[in-house]
Design a protein around this motif. Structure first.
Motif, short mmCIF file in Angstrom:
data_model
loop_
_atom_site.label_atom_id
_atom_site.label_comp_id
_atom_site.label_asym_id
_atom_site.label_seq_id
_atom_site.Cartn_x
_atom_site.Cartn_y
_atom_site.Cartn_z
N ARG A 50 0.79 -1.24 -0.16
CA ARG A 50 -0.10 -0.02 -0.13
C ARG A 50 0.88 1.29 -0.05
O ARG A 50 0.57 2.28 -0.66
N ASP A 51 1.99 1.31 0.86
CA ASP A 51 2.78 2.38 0.75
C ASP A 51 3.54 2.59 -0.55
O ASP A 51 3.74 3.87 -1.05
N LYS A 52 3.75 1.56 -1.30
CA LYS A 52 4.31 1.55 -2.76
C LYS A 52 3.38 2.28 -3.62
O LYS A 52 3.59 3.11 -4.39
N ARG A 53 2.07 1.72 -3.47
CA ARG A 53 0.97 2.05 -4.60
C ARG A 53 0.88 3.67 -4.05
O ARG A 53 0.49 4.55 -5.15
N ALA A 54 0.86 4.04 -2.78
CA ALA A 54 0.71 5.35 -2.47
C ALA A 54 1.83 6.27 -3.00
O ALA A 54 1.57 7.53 -3.63
N ALA A 55 3.37 6.04 -2.97
CA ALA A 55 4.12 6.68 -3.37
C ALA A 55 4.07 6.66 -4.98
O ALA A 55 4.42 7.84 -5.37
N ILE A 56 3.59 5.64 -5.51
CA ILE A 56 3.65 5.74 -7.18
C ILE A 56 2.51 6.54 -7.57
O ILE A 56 2.74 7.57 -8.23
N LEU A 57 1.17 6.69 -6.70
CA LEU A 57 0.27 7.65 -7.01
C LEU A 57 0.95 9.03 -6.84
O LEU A 57 0.31 9.94 -7.61
N HIS A 58 1.28 9.31 -5.64
CA HIS A 58 1.81 10.65 -5.38
C HIS A 58 2.87 11.24 -6.50
O HIS A 58 2.64 12.15 -6.99
N ALA A 59 3.65 10.38 -6.88
CA ALA A 59 4.83 10.63 -7.94
C ALA A 59 4.02 10.87 -9.28
O ALA A 59 4.10 11.96 -10.09
N GLU A 60 2.67 10.00 -9.51
CA GLU A 60 2.24 10.46 -10.71
C GLU A 60 1.55 11.50 -10.66
O GLU A 60 1.29 12.63 -11.62
N GLU A 97 2.27 14.21 -8.87
CA GLU A 97 3.24 15.26 -8.80
C GLU A 97 3.78 15.53 -10.33
O GLU A 97 3.83 16.64 -10.86
N ARG A 98 4.08 14.41 -11.15
CA ARG A 98 4.35 14.50 -12.57
C ARG A 98 3.27 15.24 -13.51
O ARG A 98 3.52 16.10 -14.33
N GLN A 99 2.21 14.73 -13.25
CA GLN A 99 0.88 15.23 -13.88
C GLN A 99 0.79 16.85 -13.60
O GLN A 99 0.47 17.75 -14.37
N ALA A 100 1.00 17.28 -12.17
CA ALA A 100 0.82 18.61 -11.97
C ALA A 100 2.03 19.43 -12.44
O ALA A 100 1.76 20.63 -13.02
N LYS A 101 3.29 18.93 -12.46
CA LYS A 101 4.40 19.47 -13.22
C LYS A 101 4.14 19.89 -14.81
O LYS A 101 4.43 20.81 -15.31
N ILE A 102 3.56 18.81 -15.31
CA ILE A 102 3.28 18.97 -16.80
C ILE A 102 2.12 19.80 -17.04
O ILE A 102 2.25 20.49 -17.89
N LEU A 103 1.19 19.82 -16.24
CA LEU A 103 0.09 20.93 -16.37
C LEU A 103 0.60 22.32 -16.17
O LEU A 103 0.42 23.33 -16.73
#
Length: 366
Positions: A183-193, A195-201
């Motif tokens: 769950r921590d791994k999925r949470a970190a992946i979702l958080h990174a995704e 942030e990536r989407q936020a930076k792209i936008l």
């Protein structure tokens, strides 16, 4: 009491006993197995039934509705040598009351033991993870084995469900840690995704903003240049329409000259070589035209001509001097430009004053 009454009462009691022993009322969803002199005779169906008194008796009363049997937790060893406790729930129904009563002594105990042995055979070929994720497969295999074995007992197994699979506490803790890590791994992946989407936008927004600002600046510069070109065109047309002579143009030239050094950011100036020519033109335009002032005006024109010749010779030989910034010559050039602007303004003022004075001296002679 009359001796005749006693036999009648005895006969009545016997008749009542025989009727009660003959009649059997079976409720709905029940089946009664009848034995005659200890041997199975028949199975009574729901409703009113008659049997022979004394000879026939009810051996077993069975419920033919679907029933639920929940077994106690049974320890089972998996393929990876882990002991797990498994609870099962069994849904069964009696289809043949005679077989259920005479083919097996205790059908519930037989079903329970058969379930345990079948579970051990099935779970023994699976690891813990397969056991936890293959409940449907285990249920199907259990039902097939139980249905085949209990058919001759007059029992049909409709459904078998695993109620709970309890691994050891150490395995539970390890599984919880693994689940928490996943769950921590999925949470970190979702958080990174995210942030990536936020930076792209954000980058896309900045890009669109810069593009729009550049387009706005471009349109503003185009409009400003268009306006300036139209203004210059109008000024040019006005000058040619009014047929302005060289004196007016020289005067405007001298008015524009002091603005060359007004900006603080200027570190480089070019002093035009036509300065003395412009001053001479303005002086000649506004000079005294009276006879008394002819000598002074002629002298001034000669001085202006000499200055113009000197300036022309300097221009031909050297050209327009270029002043390097941050040098003594640059400071001298600034001072010279200021002094030239002041002299030009003073010359214009003197020329106007002399023109006015000349006009006043000519007025009495008219």
């Amino acid at each position: 009491m009359d001796p005749v009454v006693i036999p009648i009462l005895v006969a009545a009691l016997v008749v009542v006993f025989l009727v009660a022993a003959t009649v059997r009322i079976v409720p709905q969803a029940r089946r009664y197995n009848i034995e005659r002199f200890g041997r199975y005779r028949r199975t009574l169906q729901p409703g009113l039934n008659f049997v022979l008194p004394v000879a026939d008796r009810v051996n077993t009363k069975l419920d033919v509705r679907e029933q639920v049997y929940s077994s106690d937790p049974k320890p089972v060893i998996t393929e990876d040598n882990l002991v797990v406790n498994i609870d099962t729930v069994l849904y069964y129904q009696i289809t043949d009351p005679r077989a259920a009563a005479y083919e097996v002594a205790d059908y519930l105990q037989a079903i329970d033991q058969l379930t345990v042995t079948t579970l051990r055979n099935v779970i023994g070929s699976m690891d813990l993870e397969g056991t936890l994720t293959s409940r449907e497969e285990i249920n199907a295999r259990l039902r097939a084995v139980l249905d085949d074995a209990t058919g001759k007992w007059g029992i049909r197994v409709n459904r078998v469900e695993i109620k709970a699979i309890d691994p050891p506490n150490t395995i539970k803790e390890a599984m919880e840690k693994q689940m928490r890590a996943e769950r921590d791994k999925r949470a970190a992946i979702l958080h990174a995704e995210g942030e990536r989407q936020a930076k792209i936008l954000t980058a896309e927004g900045t890009k669109q903003k810069d593009i729009l600002e550049a387009q706005g600046t471009q349109q503003a510069m185009i409009l400003r240049a268009d306006g300036e070109s139209k203004a210059v065109e109008l000024v040019f047309q006005a000058v040619h329409r009014n047929n302005a002579d060289a004196k007016v143009l020289a005067y405007k030239y001298l008015e524009t000259l002091p603005h060359l050094a007004q900006s603080d950011n200027n570190t480089f100036w070019v002093i035009p070589g036509e300065l003395t020519e412009a001053i001479r033109t303005v002086t000649t335009a506004f000079g005294d035209q009276s006879p008394g002032a002819g000598l002074s005006a002629s002298a001034e024109r000669e001085d202006a001509a000499v200055a113009a010749d000197v300036a022309d010779s300097d221009k031909d030989s050297v050209g327009a001097p270029e002043i390097e910034p941050n040098s003594t010559l640059a400071l001298d050039a600034v001072a010279a430009a200021d002094e030239a602007a002041k002299q030009a303004a003073a010359a214009v003022s003197d020329a106007k004053a002399e023109a006015e004075a000349a006009g006043e001296t000519r007025l009495p002679g008219r």
